[in-house]
Motif scaffolding. Structure first.
Motif, short mmCIF file in Angstrom:
data_model
loop_
_atom_site.label_atom_id
_atom_site.label_comp_id
_atom_site.label_asym_id
_atom_site.label_seq_id
_atom_site.Cartn_x
_atom_site.Cartn_y
_atom_site.Cartn_z
N THR A 3 32.53 14.70 -28.03
CA THR A 3 31.97 14.99 -29.34
C THR A 3 30.72 14.16 -29.55
O THR A 3 30.80 12.94 -29.68
CB THR A 3 32.97 14.68 -30.46
OG1 THR A 3 34.16 15.42 -30.22
CG2 THR A 3 32.40 15.07 -31.82
N PRO A 4 29.53 14.78 -29.54
CA PRO A 4 28.30 14.03 -29.72
C PRO A 4 28.12 13.60 -31.16
O PRO A 4 28.64 14.23 -32.09
CB PRO A 4 27.21 15.02 -29.30
CG PRO A 4 27.80 16.35 -29.64
CD PRO A 4 29.29 16.22 -29.40
N THR A 5 27.38 12.55 -31.36
CA THR A 5 27.03 12.09 -32.69
C THR A 5 25.85 12.90 -33.21
O THR A 5 24.90 13.14 -32.49
CB THR A 5 26.64 10.60 -32.65
OG1 THR A 5 27.73 9.87 -32.10
CG2 THR A 5 26.32 10.08 -34.03
N ASP A 6 25.90 13.33 -34.44
CA ASP A 6 24.81 14.09 -35.04
C ASP A 6 23.73 13.12 -35.52
O ASP A 6 23.96 12.31 -36.40
CB ASP A 6 25.35 14.90 -36.24
CG ASP A 6 24.28 15.78 -36.85
OD1 ASP A 6 23.17 15.81 -36.32
OD2 ASP A 6 24.58 16.42 -37.88
N ALA A 45 21.04 27.60 -28.32
CA ALA A 45 20.70 26.31 -28.89
C ALA A 45 21.64 26.00 -30.07
O ALA A 45 21.90 26.85 -30.91
CB ALA A 45 19.25 26.29 -29.35
N ALA A 46 22.14 24.77 -30.08
CA ALA A 46 23.07 24.38 -31.15
C ALA A 46 22.33 24.22 -32.47
O ALA A 46 21.22 23.70 -32.52
CB ALA A 46 23.75 23.06 -30.77
N GLY A 47 22.98 24.68 -33.54
CA GLY A 47 22.40 24.54 -34.87
C GLY A 47 23.03 23.45 -35.70
O GLY A 47 22.49 23.05 -36.72
N HIS A 48 24.18 22.94 -35.24
CA HIS A 48 24.84 21.85 -35.95
C HIS A 48 25.74 21.11 -34.95
O HIS A 48 25.88 21.53 -33.79
CB HIS A 48 25.63 22.35 -37.16
CG HIS A 48 26.57 23.48 -36.87
ND1 HIS A 48 27.75 23.32 -36.18
CD2 HIS A 48 26.47 24.81 -37.16
CE1 HIS A 48 28.36 24.47 -36.08
NE2 HIS A 48 27.60 25.41 -36.66
N ALA A 49 26.34 20.02 -35.41
CA ALA A 49 27.06 19.13 -34.51
C ALA A 49 28.24 19.82 -33.85
O ALA A 49 28.54 19.56 -32.68
CB ALA A 49 27.52 17.89 -35.28
N ALA A 50 28.94 20.70 -34.56
CA ALA A 50 30.09 21.38 -33.96
C ALA A 50 29.66 22.27 -32.79
O ALA A 50 30.31 22.29 -31.74
CB ALA A 50 30.83 22.19 -35.01
N ASP A 75 27.52 7.64 -24.17
CA ASP A 75 27.81 8.18 -25.49
C ASP A 75 26.69 9.14 -25.89
O ASP A 75 25.68 8.74 -26.47
CB ASP A 75 27.92 7.03 -26.50
CG ASP A 75 28.22 7.51 -27.90
OD1 ASP A 75 28.70 8.65 -28.04
OD2 ASP A 75 27.97 6.75 -28.86
N TRP A 76 26.86 10.43 -25.56
CA TRP A 76 25.81 11.41 -25.78
C TRP A 76 25.76 11.81 -27.26
O TRP A 76 26.78 12.11 -27.86
CB TRP A 76 26.04 12.65 -24.91
CG TRP A 76 25.91 12.34 -23.45
CD1 TRP A 76 26.91 12.18 -22.55
CD2 TRP A 76 24.68 12.13 -22.75
NE1 TRP A 76 26.39 11.89 -21.31
CE2 TRP A 76 25.03 11.85 -21.40
CE3 TRP A 76 23.33 12.15 -23.11
CZ2 TRP A 76 24.07 11.60 -20.42
CZ3 TRP A 76 22.38 11.90 -22.13
CH2 TRP A 76 22.74 11.64 -20.82
N ARG A 77 24.55 11.84 -27.80
CA ARG A 77 24.33 12.21 -29.20
C ARG A 77 23.39 13.41 -29.27
O ARG A 77 22.36 13.45 -28.59
CB ARG A 77 23.71 11.03 -29.96
CG ARG A 77 24.60 9.79 -29.98
CD ARG A 77 23.87 8.60 -30.56
NE ARG A 77 22.80 8.14 -29.66
CZ ARG A 77 21.98 7.13 -29.92
NH1 ARG A 77 22.07 6.49 -31.06
NH2 ARG A 77 21.05 6.78 -29.05
N TRP A 78 23.74 14.37 -30.04
CA TRP A 78 22.91 15.57 -30.23
C TRP A 78 21.63 15.18 -30.95
O TRP A 78 21.64 14.46 -31.94
CB TRP A 78 23.70 16.60 -31.03
CG TRP A 78 22.92 17.82 -31.43
CD1 TRP A 78 22.13 18.58 -30.63
CD2 TRP A 78 22.87 18.41 -32.73
NE1 TRP A 78 21.59 19.63 -31.33
CE2 TRP A 78 22.02 19.54 -32.64
CE3 TRP A 78 23.46 18.09 -33.95
CZ2 TRP A 78 21.75 20.36 -33.73
CZ3 TRP A 78 23.20 18.91 -35.04
CH2 TRP A 78 22.35 20.02 -34.92
N ILE A 79 20.49 15.68 -30.47
CA ILE A 79 19.20 15.39 -31.08
C ILE A 79 18.38 16.68 -31.18
O ILE A 79 18.67 17.68 -30.52
CB ILE A 79 18.38 14.34 -30.28
CG1 ILE A 79 18.06 14.87 -28.87
CG2 ILE A 79 19.12 13.02 -30.23
CD1 ILE A 79 17.13 13.97 -28.07
#
Length: 305
Positions: A3-6, A45-50, A75-79
């Motif tokens: 679960t990446p960090t937003d 492409a992801a539009g939100h953290a989920a 610790d991968w974080r979505w950017i």
């Protein structure tokens, strides 16, 4: 599931290395060796953290293998898509494609990813394990093959001229070593080279790990002067990044006949070309026989690369 960090990517201000924002999903992770980045293609492409968590899970095989290999537990974080690559001269991209679907037949065969990794991290690691290595595609990298580092007095540089010579002090040693690095890396970076002769350089074998704290090979010879210079031997082709990481010690490096003299003014500044020529025997060692000298360099300036 990973679960990446937003979070939002920090944006750089330089405009000379813009990354095109495509239909891809981006992640980043910190490390003591510098930031890591991950670009995943082949999924919307992801539009939100989920959604980002779902995309990241599709590369679980890669990320688990990377964690096992590196020992980082990244610790991968979505950017958001970043505007720029990470700092030039410190990182390298490597492409990943899975060899096949998993045992259940799941997974998108069009899925691929790119990892942006620090050179410093790669050079502390052993070669990737056999299960991971075939999935990694290392780019060819313009290369600096440094066979001598020396300090030269500023006044002495004015005496450089065609027909002259620059002695390579390390070549007089029985254990002559050089350094191999990517062309845009800082002068102190790289992996050590054994130089039984200048025409047969080989990466020195090593047993590397994250705990290693080895010093760079071929430190600057102290000649009581202040101008840091290095002599580079030309290579016949760009070398693959895994060779520059130090993992292919058994592979010969094809070198050319020409060599060049460069000045490194500071770690963050470009190298300055001073002169070039060919190597020639000199007593029990070697010297650079000068054939061309940058005239501007003799007046205090020179071509920068």
């Amino acid at each position: 599931m990973r679960t990446p960090t937003d979070c939002t990517a920090a944006r750089h201000t330089r405009a000379d290395a813009v990354i095109a924002a495509s239909a891809s999903t981006w992640f980043e992770a910190p490390s003591t060796f510098g930031g890591l980045r991950l670009l995943i293609d082949g999924a919307a492409a992801a539009g939100h953290a989920a959604e980002a968590a779902v995309v990241l899970q599709q590369c679980a095989a890669l990320l688990d293998a990377f964690d096992d290999w590196s020992g980082l537990d990244a610790d991968w974080r979505w950017i958001e898509p970043p505007e720029l690559a990470l700092p030039p001269g410190t990182h390298i991209w490597v492409d990943w494609t899975p060899l096949e679907r998993d045992a259940r037949g799941a997974g998108d065969p069009s899925l691929s990813a790119r990892l942006e990794l620090p050179w410093e991290l790669l050079r502390r690691l052993p070669a990737p394990p056999d299960a991971l290595q075939p999935q990694l595609h290392w780019p060819a990298v313009p290369t600096a093959l440094v066979i001598s580092r020396l300090k030269v007095g500023a006044a002495d540089l004015r005496w450089l001229e065609p027909g002259g010579a620059v002695l390579l002090p390390e070549s007089l040693s029985r254990s002559w070593q050089g350094v191999l690095r990517a062309l845009d890396e800082p002068g102190e970076a790289g992996v050590p080279l054994a130089l039984p002769t200048p025409w047969t350089p080989r990466v020195l074998a090593r047993a590397a790990s994250l705990a290693d704290a080895g010093e760079p090979a071929a430190p600057l010879a102290d000649a009581g002067a202040s101008v840091a210079c290095e002599v580079r031997l030309s290579t016949r082709r760009a070398l693959a990044a895994d060779q520059l990481a130090g993992w292919r010690a058994d592979e010969a490096i094809e070198v050319g006949q020409h060599a060049s003299l460069w000045h490194w003014p500071a770690a963050q500044e470009p190298a300055i070309y001073l002169a070039s020529g060919r190597l020639m025997p000199w007593a029990d060692g070697w010297a650079l026989a000068l054939e061309a000298v940058c005239g501007a360099g003799r007046e205090g300036g020179a071509a920068k690369v």
